[in-house]
Scaffold this motif. Structure first.
Motif, mmCIF file in Angstrom:
data_model
loop_
_atom_site.group_PDB
_atom_site.id
_atom_site.type_symbol
_atom_site.label_atom_id
_atom_site.label_comp_id
_atom_site.label_asym_id
_atom_site.label_seq_id
_atom_site.Cartn_x
_atom_site.Cartn_y
_atom_site.Cartn_z
ATOM 1 N N THR A 167 0.823 -1.206 0.000
ATOM 2 C CA THR A 167 0.000 0.000 0.000
ATOM 3 C C THR A 167 0.857 1.256 0.000
ATOM 4 O O THR A 167 0.607 2.202 -0.753
ATOM 5 N N LEU A 168 1.894 1.265 0.830
ATOM 6 C CA LEU A 168 2.763 2.439 0.922
ATOM 7 C C LEU A 168 3.387 2.787 -0.417
ATOM 8 O O LEU A 168 3.445 3.953 -0.804
ATOM 9 N N LEU A 169 3.863 1.763 -1.137
ATOM 10 C CA LEU A 169 4.705 2.003 -2.307
ATOM 11 C C LEU A 169 4.028 1.664 -3.638
ATOM 12 O O LEU A 169 4.682 1.693 -4.679
ATOM 13 N N THR A 170 2.736 1.350 -3.612
ATOM 14 C CA THR A 170 1.963 1.085 -4.830
ATOM 15 C C THR A 170 2.705 0.092 -5.731
ATOM 16 O O THR A 170 3.158 0.430 -6.830
ATOM 17 N N LEU A 171 2.833 -1.120 -5.252
ATOM 18 C CA LEU A 171 3.575 -2.147 -5.981
ATOM 19 C C LEU A 171 2.665 -2.847 -6.979
ATOM 20 O O LEU A 171 1.675 -3.469 -6.599
ATOM 21 N N ASP A 172 2.995 -2.740 -8.251
ATOM 22 C CA ASP A 172 2.229 -3.408 -9.293
ATOM 23 C C ASP A 172 2.862 -4.753 -9.613
ATOM 24 O O ASP A 172 4.088 -4.889 -9.649
ATOM 25 N N GLY A 274 1.984 5.735 -10.495
ATOM 26 C CA GLY A 274 3.354 6.226 -10.502
ATOM 27 C C GLY A 274 4.026 6.336 -11.853
ATOM 28 O O GLY A 274 5.250 6.439 -11.921
ATOM 29 N N TYR A 275 3.252 6.336 -12.934
ATOM 30 C CA TYR A 275 3.879 6.484 -14.246
ATOM 31 C C TYR A 275 4.171 7.938 -14.579
ATOM 32 O O TYR A 275 4.928 8.220 -15.507
ATOM 33 N N VAL A 276 3.563 8.863 -13.840
ATOM 34 C CA VAL A 276 3.931 10.275 -13.933
ATOM 35 C C VAL A 276 3.984 10.851 -12.528
ATOM 36 O O VAL A 276 3.387 10.317 -11.591
ATOM 37 N N CYS A 277 4.721 11.926 -12.379
ATOM 38 C CA CYS A 277 4.732 12.675 -11.128
ATOM 39 C C CYS A 277 4.810 14.157 -11.477
ATOM 40 O O CYS A 277 4.970 14.525 -12.643
ATOM 41 N N VAL A 278 4.709 15.000 -10.465
ATOM 42 C CA VAL A 278 4.787 16.445 -10.657
ATOM 43 C C VAL A 278 6.055 16.940 -9.979
ATOM 44 O O VAL A 278 6.268 16.703 -8.784
ATOM 45 N N GLY A 279 6.907 17.600 -10.729
ATOM 46 C CA GLY A 279 8.192 18.056 -10.217
ATOM 47 C C GLY A 279 8.073 19.304 -9.363
ATOM 48 O O GLY A 279 6.986 19.870 -9.181
ATOM 49 N N THR A 280 9.205 19.757 -8.834
ATOM 50 C CA THR A 280 9.220 20.897 -7.916
ATOM 51 C C THR A 280 8.811 22.204 -8.580
ATOM 52 O O THR A 280 8.487 23.173 -7.899
ATOM 53 N N ASP A 281 8.811 22.242 -9.921
ATOM 54 C CA ASP A 281 8.382 23.436 -10.649
ATOM 55 C C ASP A 281 7.008 23.254 -11.275
ATOM 56 O O ASP A 281 6.553 24.104 -12.040
ATOM 57 N N GLY A 282 6.352 22.125 -10.945
ATOM 58 C CA GLY A 282 5.032 21.853 -11.506
ATOM 59 C C GLY A 282 5.059 21.096 -12.820
ATOM 60 O O GLY A 282 4.005 20.711 -13.334
ATOM 61 N N HIS A 323 4.641 11.825 -3.157
ATOM 62 C CA HIS A 323 4.295 10.977 -4.303
ATOM 63 C C HIS A 323 5.539 10.655 -5.129
ATOM 64 O O HIS A 323 5.713 9.508 -5.583
ATOM 65 N N ARG A 324 6.426 11.627 -5.334
ATOM 66 C CA ARG A 324 7.646 11.373 -6.119
ATOM 67 C C ARG A 324 8.519 10.325 -5.450
ATOM 68 O O ARG A 324 9.130 9.484 -6.126
ATOM 69 N N ILE A 325 8.584 10.356 -4.120
ATOM 70 C CA ILE A 325 9.468 9.442 -3.393
ATOM 71 C C ILE A 325 8.863 8.051 -3.260
ATOM 72 O O ILE A 325 9.556 7.040 -3.413
ATOM 73 N N HIS A 326 7.565 7.975 -2.991
ATOM 74 C CA HIS A 326 6.955 6.694 -2.640
ATOM 75 C C HIS A 326 6.215 6.000 -3.775
ATOM 76 O O HIS A 326 6.094 4.772 -3.767
ATOM 77 N N THR A 327 5.685 6.764 -4.729
ATOM 78 C CA THR A 327 4.817 6.160 -5.739
ATOM 79 C C THR A 327 5.409 6.209 -7.148
ATOM 80 O O THR A 327 5.250 5.253 -7.907
ATOM 81 N N PHE A 328 6.097 7.271 -7.488
ATOM 82 C CA PHE A 328 6.657 7.412 -8.828
ATOM 83 C C PHE A 328 7.607 6.261 -9.144
ATOM 84 O O PHE A 328 8.445 5.894 -8.320
ATOM 85 N N LYS A 329 7.468 5.688 -10.316
ATOM 86 C CA LYS A 329 8.293 4.555 -10.726
ATOM 87 C C LYS A 329 9.638 5.078 -11.236
ATOM 88 O O LYS A 329 9.845 5.269 -12.442
#
Length: 334
Positions: A167-172, A274-282, A323-329
């Motif tokens: 659950t924490l890391l969204t493992l597929d 986790g196939y996309v994430c949002v970076g620090t600049d959006g 999300h970037r740390i835990h879910t993004f692939k």
């Protein structure tokens, strides 16, 4: 029967020279099957080529241990289980066990032997691998471990701990040589079933969900935060930027920042998995692992590539960072 994913913890400290060399030799540089066909039996190489049509795979192994101490743990490992590599107080790499076999000669060729003369002969190939950067302190807290507990030897977590990490890391799930289903046995079990077909389920309601969507969706239409399309509210979800199951009560009540509108036509799914994430600049960042699923990669390229999320603000950044740390692939570390 359906395989229940378990989590295997594999200690592998890359600060140790030998471990890092092994990681470079068979994880960073996957093993090419045909180069070792003289040591791979026909059944194993055939199964590997079925699972990995490109002809190579990342591999690792486990030593039997003193007096075969590791065998009981190795027997609990199965294709379809997830393996996390840990070392230097972090989880840094993981993937699905695609195939497991024993081959002392191949292990010796790939990795040599340890000071005791043993080799990592209980081998496994990995699929769907990705990089992580999770402090072991976070794992200890999540699983209610002793604050000083470390991962000293290979171990298989019990079902509850495995579910919590999944659950924490969204493992597929990824490609694995699962045991074939006995169709006749499955059909017989269905035919023999005489229990209730409908059950009354009681579950916790997301008390803030309706208020959250009302806040985000002002009027009958809204704009997907990721693709930017204006859509009727029916096709928009109040998607938590940080996974809701991992939010504190205070974070769940942060209605102004914890969520964004995401469309059901694909954006909600590619973000959640986790196939996309949002970076620090959006800016939207795509995972290189999306290329493994052409339909996902095509969606990202057509709808999300090059976009900047106007929803991003400094107040929402901690949630996007989670999300970037835990879910993004992320890609495996090299």
């Amino acid at each position: 029967m359906i395989h229940v994913m378990r989590i295997v913890m594999q200690p592998a400290r890359r600060s140790e020279k030998d471990v890092n060399q092994h990681y470079q030799d068979t994880i960073v540089d996957p093993v090419v099957f045909d180069e070792h066909a003289d040591l791979l039996d026909a059944t194993t190489i055939d199964r590997l080529k079925q699972l990995f049509p490109d002809g190579h795979a990342q591999m690792w192994g486990v030593v039997p241990g003193k007096n075969d101490a590791n065998l009981s743990r190795i027997k609990k490992m199965h294709p379809g289980d997830w393996v996390f590599f840990s070392g230097d107080k972090r989880i840094y790499f993981g993937g699905t066990i695609a195939l497991k076999w024993r081959n002392k000669e191949l292990a010796t060729r790939l990795w040599g032997t340890d000071p005791a003369g043993s080799t990592w002969e209980y081998m496994y190939a990995l699929s769907g691998t990705r990089g992580f950067d999770i402090p072991i302190e976070e794992i200890r807290t999540l699983l209610s471990w002793n604050p000083k507990r470390n991962i000293m030897g290979i171990s298989v977590l019990h079902e509850g701990e495995s579910d919590a990490l999944q659950t924490l890391l969204t493992l597929d799930a990824s490609a694995a040589a699962l045991e074939p289903v006995d169709t006749a046995q499955e059909e017989a079990a269905v035919a023999a079933f005489d229990g209730e077909l409908e059950r009354t389920a009681q579950r916790a309601q997301r008390g803030e969900q309706s208020a959250l969507k009302r806040r985000l969706l002002q009027g009958g239409t809204g704009q997907c935060a990721l693709c930017g399309r204006a859509l009727p509210g029916t096709f928009l979800i109040a998607a938590h930027i940080k996974k809701r199951a991992m939010c504190s009560d205070e974070e769940k009540r942060d209605l102004a920042n914890i969520a964004m509108l995401a469309c059901t036509f694909g954006c909600d799914a590619v973000y959640e998995h986790g196939y996309v994430c949002v970076g620090t600049d959006g800016a939207i960042q795509a995972s290189s692992l999306a290329a493994e699923i052409p339909e996902v990669e095509a969606y990202i390229q057509q709808k999300l590539a090059g976009r900047t999320v106007t929803w991003w603000t400094p107040s929402r950044e901690p949630y996007y960072q989670w999300h970037r740390i835990h879910t993004f692939k992320d890609v495996p570390p090299v």
